[in-house]
Design a protein around this motif. Structure first.
Motif, PDB file in Angstrom:
ATOM      1  N   TYR A  38       2.102 -13.139 -15.682  1.00 55.90           N
ATOM      2  CA  TYR A  38       0.895 -12.356 -15.401  1.00 55.90           C
ATOM      3  C   TYR A  38       1.251 -11.345 -14.319  1.00 55.90           C
ATOM      4  CZ  TYR A  38      -1.783 -16.040 -17.738  1.00 55.90           C
ATOM      5  OH  TYR A  38      -2.277 -16.927 -18.652  1.00 55.90           O
ATOM      6  N   LEU A  39       1.110 -10.089 -14.637  1.00 55.94           N
ATOM      7  CA  LEU A  39       1.518  -9.059 -13.686  1.00 55.94           C
ATOM      8  C   LEU A  39       0.437  -8.827 -12.623  1.00 55.94           C
ATOM      9  CD1 LEU A  39       4.221  -7.503 -13.913  1.00 55.94           C
ATOM     10  CD2 LEU A  39       2.886  -5.548 -14.720  1.00 55.94           C
ATOM     11  N   PRO A  40       0.802  -8.925 -11.331  1.00 54.26           N
ATOM     12  CA  PRO A  40      -0.167  -8.553 -10.296  1.00 54.26           C
ATOM     13  C   PRO A  40      -0.202  -7.028 -10.167  1.00 54.26           C
ATOM     14  CG  PRO A  40       1.886  -9.175  -9.264  1.00 54.26           C
ATOM     15  CD  PRO A  40       2.088  -9.336 -10.744  1.00 54.26           C
ATOM     16  N   GLU A  41      -1.143  -6.525  -9.353  1.00 56.90           N
ATOM     17  CA  GLU A  41      -1.201  -5.076  -9.133  1.00 56.90           C
ATOM     18  C   GLU A  41      -0.502  -4.678  -7.839  1.00 56.90           C
ATOM     19  OE1 GLU A  41      -5.481  -3.820 -10.201  1.00 56.90           O
ATOM     20  OE2 GLU A  41      -5.363  -5.998 -10.440  1.00 56.90           O
ATOM     21  N   ALA A  42      -0.308  -5.652  -6.986  1.00 61.19           N
ATOM     22  CA  ALA A  42       0.401  -5.395  -5.732  1.00 61.19           C
ATOM     23  C   ALA A  42       0.984  -6.701  -5.218  1.00 61.19           C
ATOM     24  CB  ALA A  42      -0.558  -4.822  -4.687  1.00 61.19           C
ATOM     25  N   VAL A  43       2.091  -6.586  -4.510  1.00 60.85           N
ATOM     26  CA  VAL A  43       2.642  -7.736  -3.789  1.00 60.85           C
ATOM     27  C   VAL A  43       2.775  -7.321  -2.336  1.00 60.85           C
ATOM     28  CG1 VAL A  43       4.569  -9.339  -3.544  1.00 60.85           C
ATOM     29  CG2 VAL A  43       3.999  -8.436  -5.794  1.00 60.85           C
ATOM     30  N   VAL A  44       2.249  -8.152  -1.440  1.00 63.16           N
ATOM     31  CA  VAL A  44       2.422  -7.854  -0.017  1.00 63.16           C
ATOM     32  C   VAL A  44       3.114  -9.025   0.661  1.00 63.16           C
ATOM     33  CG1 VAL A  44       0.476  -6.262   0.145  1.00 63.16           C
ATOM     34  CG2 VAL A  44       0.106  -8.702   0.543  1.00 63.16           C
ATOM     35  N   PHE A  45       3.978  -8.678   1.605  1.00 64.51           N
ATOM     36  CA  PHE A  45       4.739  -9.695   2.326  1.00 64.51           C
ATOM     37  C   PHE A  45       4.147  -9.789   3.716  1.00 64.51           C
ATOM     38  CE2 PHE A  45       7.275  -7.602  -0.857  1.00 64.51           C
ATOM     39  CZ  PHE A  45       7.710  -8.676  -1.611  1.00 64.51           C
ATOM     40  N   VAL A  46       3.380 -10.840   3.943  1.00 66.02           N
ATOM     41  CA  VAL A  46       2.654 -10.952   5.214  1.00 66.02           C
ATOM     42  C   VAL A  46       3.529 -11.605   6.276  1.00 66.02           C
ATOM     43  CG1 VAL A  46       0.365 -11.021   4.190  1.00 66.02           C
ATOM     44  CG2 VAL A  46       1.668 -13.146   4.460  1.00 66.02           C
ATOM     45  N   GLU A  47       3.169 -11.349   7.515  1.00 69.53           N
ATOM     46  CA  GLU A  47       3.919 -11.960   8.615  1.00 69.53           C
ATOM     47  C   GLU A  47       3.041 -12.663   9.635  1.00 69.53           C
ATOM     48  OE1 GLU A  47       6.589  -8.798   9.803  1.00 69.53           O
ATOM     49  OE2 GLU A  47       8.157  -9.620   8.518  1.00 69.53           O
ATOM     50  N   SER A  48       1.734 -12.651   9.430  1.00 69.54           N
ATOM     51  CA  SER A  48       0.851 -13.332  10.382  1.00 69.54           C
ATOM     52  C   SER A  48      -0.483 -13.667   9.735  1.00 69.54           C
ATOM     53  CB  SER A  48       0.584 -12.416  11.583  1.00 69.54           C
ATOM     54  OG  SER A  48      -0.251 -11.338  11.181  1.00 69.54           O
ATOM     55  N   ALA A  49      -1.184 -14.601  10.404  1.00 70.51           N
ATOM     56  CA  ALA A  49      -2.526 -14.983   9.948  1.00 70.51           C
ATOM     57  C   ALA A  49      -3.460 -13.780  10.000  1.00 70.51           C
ATOM     58  CB  ALA A  49      -3.067 -16.112  10.813  1.00 70.51           C
ATOM     59  N   GLU A  50      -3.253 -12.924  10.977  1.00 74.88           N
ATOM     60  CA  GLU A  50      -4.140 -11.763  11.140  1.00 74.88           C
ATOM     61  C   GLU A  50      -4.032 -10.829   9.935  1.00 74.88           C
ATOM     62  OE1 GLU A  50      -2.242 -13.119  13.525  1.00 74.88           O
ATOM     63  OE2 GLU A  50      -3.930 -13.949  14.651  1.00 74.88           O
ATOM     64  N   GLU A  51      -2.794 -10.611   9.456  1.00 75.38           N
ATOM     65  CA  GLU A  51      -2.622  -9.770   8.276  1.00 75.38           C
ATOM     66  C   GLU A  51      -3.328 -10.381   7.059  1.00 75.38           C
ATOM     67  OE1 GLU A  51       1.776  -7.908   9.483  1.00 75.38           O
ATOM     68  OE2 GLU A  51       1.569  -9.088   7.646  1.00 75.38           O
ATOM     69  N   VAL A  52      -3.140 -11.696   6.895  1.00 77.14           N
ATOM     70  CA  VAL A  52      -3.784 -12.388   5.767  1.00 77.14           C
ATOM     71  C   VAL A  52      -5.302 -12.234   5.868  1.00 77.14           C
ATOM     72  CG1 VAL A  52      -4.175 -14.632   4.681  1.00 77.14           C
ATOM     73  CG2 VAL A  52      -1.890 -14.038   5.524  1.00 77.14           C
ATOM     74  N   SER A  53      -5.813 -12.377   7.088  1.00 77.90           N
ATOM     75  CA  SER A  53      -7.252 -12.282   7.318  1.00 77.90           C
ATOM     76  C   SER A  53      -7.791 -10.904   6.914  1.00 77.90           C
ATOM     77  CB  SER A  53      -7.544 -12.574   8.786  1.00 77.90           C
ATOM     78  OG  SER A  53      -8.874 -12.253   9.093  1.00 77.90           O
ATOM     79  N   LEU A  54      -7.097  -9.862   7.340  1.00 77.53           N
ATOM     80  CA  LEU A  54      -7.551  -8.503   7.012  1.00 77.53           C
ATOM     81  C   LEU A  54      -7.568  -8.275   5.499  1.00 77.53           C
ATOM     82  CD1 LEU A  54      -5.684  -6.474   9.807  1.00 77.53           C
ATOM     83  CD2 LEU A  54      -8.170  -6.811   9.590  1.00 77.53           C
ATOM     84  N   ILE A  55      -6.528  -8.780   4.827  1.00 78.89           N
ATOM     85  CA  ILE A  55      -6.459  -8.595   3.369  1.00 78.89           C
ATOM     86  C   ILE A  55      -7.596  -9.351   2.672  1.00 78.89           C
ATOM     87  CG2 ILE A  55      -5.049  -9.039   1.306  1.00 78.89           C
ATOM     88  CD1 ILE A  55      -2.568  -8.701   3.238  1.00 78.89           C
ATOM     89  N   LEU A  56      -7.855 -10.583   3.132  1.00 79.69           N
ATOM     90  CA  LEU A  56      -8.912 -11.370   2.482  1.00 79.69           C
ATOM     91  C   LEU A  56     -10.290 -10.754   2.727  1.00 79.69           C
ATOM     92  CD1 LEU A  56      -7.564 -14.976   3.069  1.00 79.69           C
ATOM     93  CD2 LEU A  56      -7.843 -13.805   0.883  1.00 79.69           C
ATOM     94  N   LYS A  57     -10.489 -10.225   3.934  1.00 80.13           N
ATOM     95  CA  LYS A  57     -11.782  -9.576   4.198  1.00 80.13           C
ATOM     96  C   LYS A  57     -11.972  -8.369   3.275  1.00 80.13           C
ATOM     97  CE  LYS A  57     -12.506 -11.179   8.918  1.00 80.13           C
ATOM     98  NZ  LYS A  57     -12.195 -10.931  10.331  1.00 80.13           N
ATOM     99  N   MET A  58     -10.878  -7.613   3.107  1.00 84.10           N
ATOM    100  CA  MET A  58     -10.968  -6.451   2.213  1.00 84.10           C
ATOM    101  C   MET A  58     -11.175  -6.905   0.763  1.00 84.10           C
ATOM    102  SD  MET A  58      -8.486  -3.143   1.816  1.00 84.10           S
ATOM    103  CE  MET A  58      -6.974  -4.021   1.594  1.00 84.10           C
ATOM    104  N   ALA A  59     -10.539  -8.009   0.376  1.00 89.02           N
ATOM    105  CA  ALA A  59     -10.712  -8.516  -0.995  1.00 89.02           C
ATOM    106  C   ALA A  59     -12.178  -8.817  -1.267  1.00 89.02           C
ATOM    107  CB  ALA A  59      -9.862  -9.764  -1.203  1.00 89.02           C
ATOM    108  N   ASN A  60     -12.879  -9.353  -0.234  1.00 90.16           N
ATOM    109  CA  ASN A  60     -14.308  -9.635  -0.393  1.00 90.16           C
ATOM    110  C   ASN A  60     -15.139  -8.361  -0.475  1.00 90.16           C
ATOM    111  OD1 ASN A  60     -15.133 -12.649  -0.252  1.00 90.16           O
ATOM    112  ND2 ASN A  60     -13.424 -12.478   1.175  1.00 90.16           N
ATOM    113  N   SER A  61     -14.798  -7.400   0.365  1.00 87.09           N
ATOM    114  CA  SER A  61     -15.635  -6.191   0.361  1.00 87.09           C
ATOM    115  C   SER A  61     -15.337  -5.303  -0.849  1.00 87.09           C
ATOM    116  CB  SER A  61     -15.463  -5.410   1.672  1.00 87.09           C
ATOM    117  OG  SER A  61     -14.170  -4.872   1.756  1.00 87.09           O
ATOM    118  N   GLU A  62     -14.076  -5.285  -1.287  1.00 83.73           N
ATOM    119  CA  GLU A  62     -13.711  -4.386  -2.385  1.00 83.73           C
ATOM    120  C   GLU A  62     -13.666  -5.088  -3.741  1.00 83.73           C
ATOM    121  OE1 GLU A  62     -13.484  -1.109  -1.602  1.00 83.73           O
ATOM    122  OE2 GLU A  62     -14.075  -1.876   0.380  1.00 83.73           O
TER     123      GLU A  62
END
Lengths: 480, 480
Positions: A38-62
């Motif tokens: 299954y092809l994703p549309e993006a892959v991101v390589f995170v380095e902290s909880a804060e980065e994960v948090s920002l992405i998840l918040k955006m996933a909810n809003s967008e």
């Protein structure tokens, strides 16, 4: 489809070099050990909880799906982006932050490879028991998400038993700490264990506090050969009944033996079954336990038992054991690999039942695995180009599950439900239990953005598709 | 207030003789070990999951609180009907349904007394390790609700580690089965461990499948005397560092020693501290471990060590150990009994800190407990008729909690939060973590009928009342 704005924001969060959108990059994060893509549309390589948090918040809003991924070695599709979206890879979070030799704990990041962690821990005379066959490449984060087991679970338990606390980002973006750094802790609900085995659907682990043990003083490895598979299964039960708990008690059937010997050439005997047994503990205790195990096996129909002498021989035996899964493709080009568990005294019945199913469907079914804790890997071999055989394989699996449930077992000991077992969920769980789990999912992930399409069957109609119990016995399997 | 119709329906559900409404009957179910009293409006003695389900459904439709109760021996108010309503007593569900010696599992009802279960299990050569001091009267249902620990947790873990599966009635009345009968099982979310330690707020357990172990071959008990409490604390850490894991490693300080000796007269020495240590395992291993423990203690400042000889001596020592909590009332008529946990290497710091707090508030604080796993019972003694002393005691407790959190510990190892620690919850958990727990509670119990008033502080304002960290250090405690 991810908008250009979302892509730009992803790059801003993790840095340009840590976000990939090109098809050739995405392909590398589109599959797991289930061999589906299954092809994703993006892959991101995170380095902290804060980065994960920002992405998840955006996933909810967008409104886009996020799928966490360790090494992608899972057997049930847990890391597959089945609805597209963004794959969050933790592979760059590979810090072993602390190994505390006084308190026997470690703090790790999720991308640490299990094998590397174990090597580091053992250098300090300590021990982290979970040992899935993927141990050389699977990550601790993936192990936690799937509650990885392995051969040593019979004595030492599974990943769940070694996770004391977590830093986890909830689907809605909050970063929380769960659990404690101590063996005891009862403040509030046990979100730690709720996260373990939740297959990346309730949160993304960004740090874990793990429990360690002292490394056992001695280990002894035995290879016991049985002319009859059923006798080997009975021996498993007799060993435990004699109150000896080996550190591993692995069963390998004749099909698996022949395949892996052709593949790995370590000098495994030609037989209908072998038990690969390890006992560990104090030097005296190990000798005593090994002698007891050998005696019980010989009394239960073994033709011979030998102890592995020297590190190389032990290493070869385990290399062979771990290569079985891959070697089975010598029989047929495709397989369905299940990991049912039954109470260990029912293993002989399980094995007989599987033989009967194999004969009825005219299929080769290879059985091997963690017989000591009742967890058998059932590999139904088939050729997917042969439509009839593929259908028979699927029906045989459903029958294996019915047999397992009938023996008071579970349809997955360590691989998880993911995508591949979702349609069988209602065989094991009552609708009310599934409903309770869905309530937890909705409470944590109201917009359903985290690892969607996993565990729960997609359509309500599918939930009732499998019948278990007397009314279903003997009937042809219904596949959803 | 319960309506007459509700009372009539309760009687219909459980039978006339299993429902009580008279004040004299209600009084018996109005208190627990916290010595506070809340009168329920009814007590019903259930005998099946179906009865529990009917009562919970009615509680939702009619709007009254339901509080589950085992033996009422809890230390945090978990079984107190703080908002009135109906107490569901499981004391008549005392069936040991099955002890499976082949698979090392048992199936029990919640009202079984722990001690009776252990006796039954040990008669079959098996072992159920959890051993809270209340073991002679507390019930397995209560143990599960509170995730009971005990001395043996250092080696064997706590109740959580022995619960494989549950039959549980959800607050909305659904009867579900969770977990498995096997060591492994990863189908769906781990509702089993979510229920364990949830203090009767997420469901009422009506049946449990428990994991058993083979009974260890040998046990050896040592009593080690230290002239200095701090040296005893250091010895605890040194023993583990030497990679010896005793089955119990209990610390008793001078105050506790003197109180319990006056009370139980078993010949305990006059000293500033003793360690009560047990090692178990194979006969050889036990001798070796005991010798190692003795050597380490002597090197760390012990004045002498002796092994208990004979069953009676061992029994007396443990009788004394379990009597400490009650015996402390010789010092003062009231106490606040806490059960903080710190990583075990920090026990010397915890002990010094507590001494400093005791001196600062001019209070007697008795410390004893499970030093091996870092879990110390801190007993702040006071006289509640003395208003100043009562306030000092409360402030001292808050300081003990701050000290504990500063040492990366937890404010409760085994007693739970219940009523008595709710106001301190935010010391340990971030608001986001408390919020996540409340979401789970709301998902399971939308009308808040099951054991209300527990774990979570009542008013949002109370949540921020306790500050932890540098900004709070040294400041007088703020009590809510």
């Amino acid at each position: 489809m991810l908008s250009e704005l979302v892509k730009k924001e992803l790059k801003r969060i993790v840095g340009d070099s840590n976000a990939a959108f090109a098809r050739e990059d995405l392909l590398c994060y589109s599959y797991d050990a289930t061999n589906t893509l299954y092809l994703p549309e993006a892959v991101v390589f995170v380095e902290s909880a804060e980065e994960v948090s920002l992405i998840l918040k955006m996933a909810n809003s967008e409104g886009f799906p996020v799928v966490p991924r360790g090494a992608g070695s899972g057997f049930s599709g847990g890391s597959l982006p089945v609805e597209g979206g963004v794959v969050i890879s933790t592979e760059r979070m590979k810090g072993i932050i602390e190994i505390d030799t006084e308190n026997l704990t470690a703090v790790v990041e999720p991308g640490v490879v299990l094998w590397e962690f174990q090597q580091e821990v053992e250098r300090k005379g300590l021990f982290y028991p979970p040992d899935p066959s993927s141990m050389r490449f699977s990550t601790l984060g993936g192990n936690i998400a799937e509650c990885a087991g392995g051969p040593r679970a019979i004595k030492y338990g599974v990943t769940r038993d070694y996770v004391l606390g977590l830093e986890v980002v909830l689907p809605t973006g909050e970063i929380i700490n769960t659990g404690v750094r101590t063996a005891k802790g009862v403040v509030g609900y046990d979100i730690t264990r709720l996260m373990v085995g939740s297959e990346g659907t309730l949160g993304i682990v960004t740090k874990a506090t793990l429990r360690l043990l002292p490394l056992p003083e001695a280990v002894k490895t035995l290879l016991v050969v049985f002319p009859d598979l059923k006798d080997a299964a009975i021996a498993v039960s007799e060993i435990i009944k004699a109150k000896v708990i080996p550190s591993t008690l692995e069963l390998i059937d004749g099909v698996s033996l022949r395949c892996v010997e052709e593949y790995a050439r370590v000098g495994l005997p030609e037989a209908e079954a072998v038990l690969l047994i390890e006992v560990d503990g104090s030097r005296d205790g190990v000798e005593k336990d090994a002698a007891a195990v050998e005696r019980i096996c010989m009394e239960t129909g073994a033709s011979y038992a030998k102890s592995a002498t020297g590190k190389d021989e032990v290493k070869d035996l385990w290399k062979a054991r771990r290569a079985i899964s891959a070697s089975l493709f010598r029989v047929k080009p495709n397989k369905i690999n299940e990991d049912v568990v039954v109470p260990r005294a029912s293993i002989p019945e399980l094995i007989s039942g599987i033989r009967e199913i194999a004969a009825r469907f005219n299929l080769t079914i290879a059985c091997f695995g963690h017989a000591g804790d009742g967890n058998i890997h059932v590999n139904v071999m088939y050729d997917k180009k042969n439509h009839y055989e593929a259908k028979a394989a699927e029906d045989a699996v459903a029958d294996v599950f019915r047999l397992t449930i009938g023996l008071k077992g579970t349809i997955s000991g360590e691989h998880g439900v993911g995508v591949s077992k979702a349609k069988y969920l209602s065989m094991e769980l009552k609708p009310e239990a599934i409903e309770a789990m869905k309530r937890i999912k909705a409470a944590f992930d109201p917009n359903g953005i985290l690892n969607p399409g996993k565990i729960f069957p997609k359509k309500a109609a599918e939930e009732g598709a499998y019948m278990v119990g007397p009314e279903a016995a003997g009937q042809p399997a219904v596949t959803g």
